[in-house]
Write a protein that holds these residues in place. Structure first.
Motif, PDB file in Angstrom:
ATOM      1  N   GLY A 361     119.420  56.839 129.388  1.00 60.51           N
ATOM      2  CA  GLY A 361     118.291  57.655 128.953  1.00 60.51           C
ATOM      3  C   GLY A 361     117.776  57.236 127.595  1.00 60.51           C
ATOM      4  O   GLY A 361     116.553  57.212 127.360  1.00 60.51           O
ATOM      5  N   PHE A 362     118.690  56.884 126.689  1.00 63.34           N
ATOM      6  CA  PHE A 362     118.261  56.463 125.358  1.00 63.34           C
ATOM      7  C   PHE A 362     117.497  55.144 125.429  1.00 63.34           C
ATOM      8  O   PHE A 362     116.493  54.943 124.735  1.00 63.34           O
ATOM      9  N   LEU A 363     117.962  54.208 126.265  1.00 64.24           N
ATOM     10  CA  LEU A 363     117.238  52.943 126.433  1.00 64.24           C
ATOM     11  C   LEU A 363     115.845  53.181 127.003  1.00 64.24           C
ATOM     12  O   LEU A 363     114.882  52.497 126.621  1.00 64.24           O
ATOM     13  N   ALA A 364     115.718  54.125 127.926  1.00 66.07           N
ATOM     14  CA  ALA A 364     114.401  54.456 128.476  1.00 66.07           C
ATOM     15  C   ALA A 364     113.477  54.991 127.380  1.00 66.07           C
ATOM     16  O   ALA A 364     112.281  54.654 127.334  1.00 66.07           O
ATOM     17  N   LEU A 365     114.030  55.820 126.487  1.00 64.99           N
ATOM     18  CA  LEU A 365     113.249  56.353 125.374  1.00 64.99           C
ATOM     19  C   LEU A 365     112.779  55.226 124.458  1.00 64.99           C
ATOM     20  O   LEU A 365     111.603  55.165 124.075  1.00 64.99           O
ATOM     21  N   VAL A 366     113.698  54.324 124.115  1.00 64.71           N
ATOM     22  CA  VAL A 366     113.348  53.184 123.257  1.00 64.71           C
ATOM     23  C   VAL A 366     112.287  52.315 123.928  1.00 64.71           C
ATOM     24  O   VAL A 366     111.349  51.830 123.285  1.00 64.71           O
ATOM     25  N   PHE A 367     112.420  52.133 125.244  1.00 66.62           N
ATOM     26  CA  PHE A 367     111.462  51.317 125.986  1.00 66.62           C
ATOM     27  C   PHE A 367     110.050  51.904 125.909  1.00 66.62           C
ATOM     28  O   PHE A 367     109.077  51.190 125.657  1.00 66.62           O
ATOM     29  N   VAL A 368     109.929  53.202 126.106  1.00 68.77           N
ATOM     30  CA  VAL A 368     108.608  53.848 126.125  1.00 68.77           C
ATOM     31  C   VAL A 368     107.932  53.725 124.759  1.00 68.77           C
ATOM     32  O   VAL A 368     106.763  53.333 124.657  1.00 68.77           O
ATOM     33  N   VAL A 369     108.657  54.042 123.674  1.00 67.09           N
ATOM     34  CA  VAL A 369     108.060  53.977 122.341  1.00 67.09           C
ATOM     35  C   VAL A 369     107.765  52.525 121.960  1.00 67.09           C
ATOM     36  O   VAL A 369     106.727  52.222 121.355  1.00 67.09           O
ATOM     37  N   SER A 370     108.661  51.611 122.345  1.00 72.66           N
ATOM     38  CA  SER A 370     108.425  50.195 122.060  1.00 72.66           C
ATOM     39  C   SER A 370     107.182  49.696 122.789  1.00 72.66           C
ATOM     40  O   SER A 370     106.410  48.894 122.249  1.00 72.66           O
ATOM     41  N   LEU A 371     106.991  50.176 124.017  1.00 74.27           N
ATOM     42  CA  LEU A 371     105.817  49.779 124.791  1.00 74.27           C
ATOM     43  C   LEU A 371     104.533  50.230 124.099  1.00 74.27           C
ATOM     44  O   LEU A 371     103.554  49.474 124.026  1.00 74.27           O
ATOM     45  N   ILE A 372     104.538  51.436 123.564  1.00 77.57           N
ATOM     46  CA  ILE A 372     103.360  51.940 122.848  1.00 77.57           C
ATOM     47  C   ILE A 372     103.096  51.092 121.607  1.00 77.57           C
ATOM     48  O   ILE A 372     101.960  50.664 121.346  1.00 77.57           O
ATOM     49  N   GLY A 373     104.153  50.840 120.822  1.00 79.38           N
ATOM     50  CA  GLY A 373     103.982  50.026 119.623  1.00 79.38           C
ATOM     51  C   GLY A 373     103.529  48.611 119.940  1.00 79.38           C
ATOM     52  O   GLY A 373     102.644  48.061 119.273  1.00 79.38           O
ATOM     53  N   ALA A 374     104.114  48.006 120.987  1.00 81.92           N
ATOM     54  CA  ALA A 374     103.746  46.637 121.359  1.00 81.92           C
ATOM     55  C   ALA A 374     102.315  46.569 121.880  1.00 81.92           C
ATOM     56  O   ALA A 374     101.606  45.582 121.647  1.00 81.92           O
ATOM     57  N   TRP A 375     101.875  47.617 122.585  1.00 83.67           N
ATOM     58  CA  TRP A 375     100.502  47.652 123.094  1.00 83.67           C
ATOM     59  C   TRP A 375      99.505  47.644 121.938  1.00 83.67           C
ATOM     60  O   TRP A 375      98.501  46.928 121.969  1.00 83.67           O
ATOM     61  N   VAL A 376      99.782  48.432 120.898  1.00 83.86           N
ATOM     62  CA  VAL A 376      98.901  48.443 119.731  1.00 83.86           C
ATOM     63  C   VAL A 376      98.984  47.105 118.999  1.00 83.86           C
ATOM     64  O   VAL A 376      97.968  46.564 118.543  1.00 83.86           O
ATOM     65  N   LYS A 377     100.173  46.539 118.915  1.00 89.83           N
ATOM     66  CA  LYS A 377     100.372  45.289 118.177  1.00 89.83           C
ATOM     67  C   LYS A 377      99.632  44.112 118.811  1.00 89.83           C
ATOM     68  O   LYS A 377      99.220  43.189 118.113  1.00 89.83           O
ATOM     69  N   THR A 378      99.451  44.135 120.120  1.00 90.45           N
ATOM     70  CA  THR A 378      98.749  43.042 120.788  1.00 90.45           C
ATOM     71  C   THR A 378      97.242  43.277 120.838  1.00 90.45           C
ATOM     72  O   THR A 378      96.516  42.483 121.445  1.00 90.45           O
ATOM     73  N   GLY A 379      96.761  44.331 120.203  1.00 88.22           N
ATOM     74  CA  GLY A 379      95.341  44.634 120.196  1.00 88.22           C
ATOM     75  C   GLY A 379      94.615  43.895 119.094  1.00 88.22           C
ATOM     76  O   GLY A 379      95.025  42.824 118.635  1.00 88.22           O
ATOM     77  N   ASP A 380      93.511  44.473 118.645  1.00 90.86           N
ATOM     78  CA  ASP A 380      92.685  43.870 117.616  1.00 90.86           C
ATOM     79  C   ASP A 380      93.490  43.636 116.343  1.00 90.86           C
ATOM     80  O   ASP A 380      94.355  44.437 115.977  1.00 90.86           O
ATOM     81  N   GLU A 381      93.184  42.531 115.667  1.00 95.23           N
ATOM     82  CA  GLU A 381      93.928  42.179 114.457  1.00 95.23           C
ATOM     83  C   GLU A 381      93.833  43.256 113.382  1.00 95.23           C
ATOM     84  O   GLU A 381      94.726  43.398 112.549  1.00 95.23           O
ATOM     85  N   ARG A 382      92.748  44.025 113.422  1.00 95.61           N
ATOM     86  CA  ARG A 382      92.562  45.051 112.393  1.00 95.61           C
ATOM     87  C   ARG A 382      93.582  46.177 112.492  1.00 95.61           C
ATOM     88  O   ARG A 382      93.848  46.866 111.511  1.00 95.61           O
ATOM     89  N   ILE A 383      94.143  46.400 113.688  1.00101.07           N
ATOM     90  CA  ILE A 383      95.087  47.508 113.865  1.00101.07           C
ATOM     91  C   ILE A 383      96.459  47.036 114.337  1.00101.07           C
ATOM     92  O   ILE A 383      97.370  47.845 114.496  1.00101.07           O
ATOM     93  N   ALA A 384      96.619  45.732 114.570  1.00102.18           N
ATOM     94  CA  ALA A 384      97.850  45.227 115.171  1.00102.18           C
ATOM     95  C   ALA A 384      99.081  45.575 114.336  1.00102.18           C
ATOM     96  O   ALA A 384     100.137  45.923 114.880  1.00102.18           O
ATOM     97  N   TYR A 385      98.954  45.519 113.010  1.00103.48           N
ATOM     98  CA  TYR A 385     100.111  45.780 112.158  1.00103.48           C
ATOM     99  C   TYR A 385     100.622  47.209 112.308  1.00103.48           C
ATOM    100  O   TYR A 385     101.814  47.471 112.168  1.00103.48           O
ATOM    101  N   ALA A 386      99.716  48.150 112.608  1.00101.66           N
ATOM    102  CA  ALA A 386     100.146  49.541 112.812  1.00101.66           C
ATOM    103  C   ALA A 386     101.090  49.645 113.999  1.00101.66           C
ATOM    104  O   ALA A 386     102.015  50.474 113.997  1.00101.66           O
ATOM    105  N   GLY A 387     100.878  48.817 115.033  1.00 97.67           N
ATOM    106  CA  GLY A 387     101.777  48.833 116.187  1.00 97.67           C
ATOM    107  C   GLY A 387     103.190  48.442 115.813  1.00 97.67           C
ATOM    108  O   GLY A 387     104.167  49.069 116.269  1.00 97.67           O
TER     109      GLY A 387
END
Length: 537
Positions: A361-387
């Motif tokens: 369950g903890f790995l699933a939690l880490v996966f979900v939050v990591s997915l959100i952060g990685a999705w933002v990080k692969t976006g526009d360069e202006r906001i990627a660092y926030a991910g």
């Protein structure tokens, strides 16, 4: 989260490289420990000297991308070891540090080779994306689509040339094929620029449909990992110079220039340090400000005896940048990302952790939050660092020691440390020798003008497309510098009229770069170039 790459070769290189760098850093830290252990003043002096050195290297050398991270790791290592008992425990701590950093490096190599595409496939997908954007512009352009096309144009060929280089390192692809794909990458930027220009004018439906059909077929071939060898010039009405030039580019779309090896050899090789590294006082001033922020953060958390806020030192290395505009932009992203990631972490501690009874369950939690952060990080360069910051803040909040934590103090302390580091760094950089991003805009505009001149002097389809790609990169640098200048504090921000004038000149240069591709001998070019030079001065 910070190092993962798009293709398998880059992941392998980064995975191996990070382990080599860590070994070097641990060796340095081990040597410095013998000098500073049980000598508090010695530790303060070494921390200050190392901080100055890494900030200087980050400002005046080719280590710009990594100098801050190396400095961060070294300084934090010294400070963390300062709280470890003397003797064998120190050596064992360093050995375990190497071990747990070797794990992600190994994962990047092994997992990257298994699940990541080859750099050639990344390259062909990027070319296909530009062709698809081109025929969408020809069919049904709108404001949102033009904005996406502009962002894609400003990327130039930097990412695609990296893919070409990585594909060459694999030694499994034909050099001729890679040369053809390299030219296709450059040509795709020109096709997109011409489509953007054509979308602003009336295009005969017959010509648009014919070009759309050709681009769709080409995109499908590139999406399959191949490239078209012979592209016939479509029969068009030639109602405009833009349409004619698009048709003219197609037969040579994947034909590499004969003189490419000569032009590459003419490039001037630069040294490790910038040309003005030891003559420009701004590099020393930047290092002094960065060192002052680090030392004040270190003394603050030592005086408060609050070990949990050690993230204030990490923050100083991360957000310190040469100009106030750059620093404010990154500082804003770090604060917003840290708050979002910290909120995820605190919410999971309150609402999710009590219901978890195992690692799954903890790995699933880490996966979900990591997915959100990685999705933002692969976006526009202006906001990627926030991910990246979303993921980092969550890990710092919910992980402690060797597993999850339910201690709310951990989240509180580390978020407080981030905020404190942001405040101290901002205070230092605004109080002493503040540097405005607007001061560097003149050089950016002069570089942009030189790129436009090279466009007018290009004589072959290959040199014209290459010159346009260089112009797009120069446009990105100019636009980004202007954005940084607009985000600076009010007391040091340039006059609004100056900013609007510079914005108008950059917009005109963007249009001119597309027009020069279709009509290189424009009569109005000298006047528009002279205007750009006046604004740059």
């Amino acid at each position: 989260m910070a190092l993962w790459q798009k293709d398998r070769v880059s992941n392998a290189l980064v995975g191996v490289g990070v382990n080599i760098v860590i070994l070097i850093l641990l060796t340095i830290i081990y040597g410095l420990i013998h000098l500073t252990l049980d000598h508090p003043m010695g530790l303060v002096i070494v921390t200050a000297l190392l901080s100055f050195a890494f900030f200087f290297l980050g400002s005046a050398s080719k280590l710009k991308p990594v100098a801050y991270m190396i400095g961060l790791s070294t300084i934090y290592g010294l400070i963390a070891i300062d709280d470890v008992p003397v003797g064998e425990v120190v050596t064992r701590a360093l050995l375990y540090t190497d071990l747990f950093l070797a794990v992600p490096g190994t994962v990047m190599v092994v997992l990257g080779l298994l699940i990541c595409p080859s750099p050639r496939r990344v390259l062909t997908n990027d070319i296909a994306a530009r062709l698809r954007m081109a025929y969408r512009l020809l069919n049904n352009p709108d404001g949102r689509l033009r904005e996406q096309a502009t962002d894609m144009l400003r990327e130039g060929t930097t990412g695609m040339m990296k893919s070409v280089k990585m594909a060459g390192l694999e030694k499994i692809w034909s050099p001729h094929d890679l040369a053809c794909l390299k030219q296709a990458a450059i040509s795709s930027v020109s096709i997109l620029a011409l489509a953007d220009a054509a979308s602003r004018s009336a295009i005969p439906q017959g010509d648009a449909a014919c070009l759309t059909q050709v681009f769709e077929k080409m995109a499908a071939i590139f999406a399959d990992g191949d490239y078209p060898a012979d592209i016939e010039r479509p029969a068009l009405s030639m109602s405009s110079d833009t349409i004619r030039e698009m048709a003219n580019l197609l037969p040579n779309f994947t034909t590499p220039p004969v003189e490419s090896s000569e032009t590459d050899s003419e490039k001037k090789k630069s040294g490790f340090f910038d040309e003005d590294a030891f003559s420009n006082p701004d590099h020393v001033r930047f290092a002094v400000k960065g060192t002052a922020a680090v030392m004040l953060s270190y003394l603050t958390f030592k005086a408060l005896d609050w070990q949990g806020i050690h993230t204030c030192i990490i923050t100083c290395f991360i957000v310190a940048l040469p100009t106030m505009g750059e620093m404010v932009s990154k500082l804003t992203l770090r604060i917003s990302g840290a708050l979002i990631g910290g909120a995820f972490g605190i919410a999971s501690i309150i609402f999710v952790m009590p219901h978890l009874d195992g690692i799954t369950g903890f790995l699933a939690l880490v996966f979900v939050v990591s997915l959100i952060g990685a999705w933002v990080k692969t976006g526009d360069e202006r906001i990627a660092y926030a991910g990246f910051q979303i993921g980092l803040a969550f890990y710092l909040t919910d992980l402690k020691g060797y597993g999850p934590t339910s201690d709310m103090a951990t989240a509180r302390d580390r978020i407080v440390g981030i905020m404190l580091g942001n405040f101290i760094t901002y205070a230092m950089f605004t109080s002493f020798w503040p540097a405005s991003a607007y001061d560097g805009l003149g050089d950016r505009l002069r570089g942009l003008k030189d790129c436009l001149i090279r466009q007018t002097r290009a004589t072959t389809p290959q040199t014209r497309t290459k010159a346009l790609a260089e112009t797009q990169s120069a446009l990105l640098e100019s636009e980004r510098t202007l954005e940084y200048a607009m985000s600076e504090p009010v007391h040091m921000r340039a006059d609004r009229r100056q900013i609007e004038t510079a914005r108008s000149a950059i917009d005109d240069a963007a249009i001119l770069s597309e027009e020069l591709l279709a009509t290189p001998g424009r009569a109005d070019f000298p006047e528009r170039a002279a205007r750009l030079e006046r604004i740059a001065s």
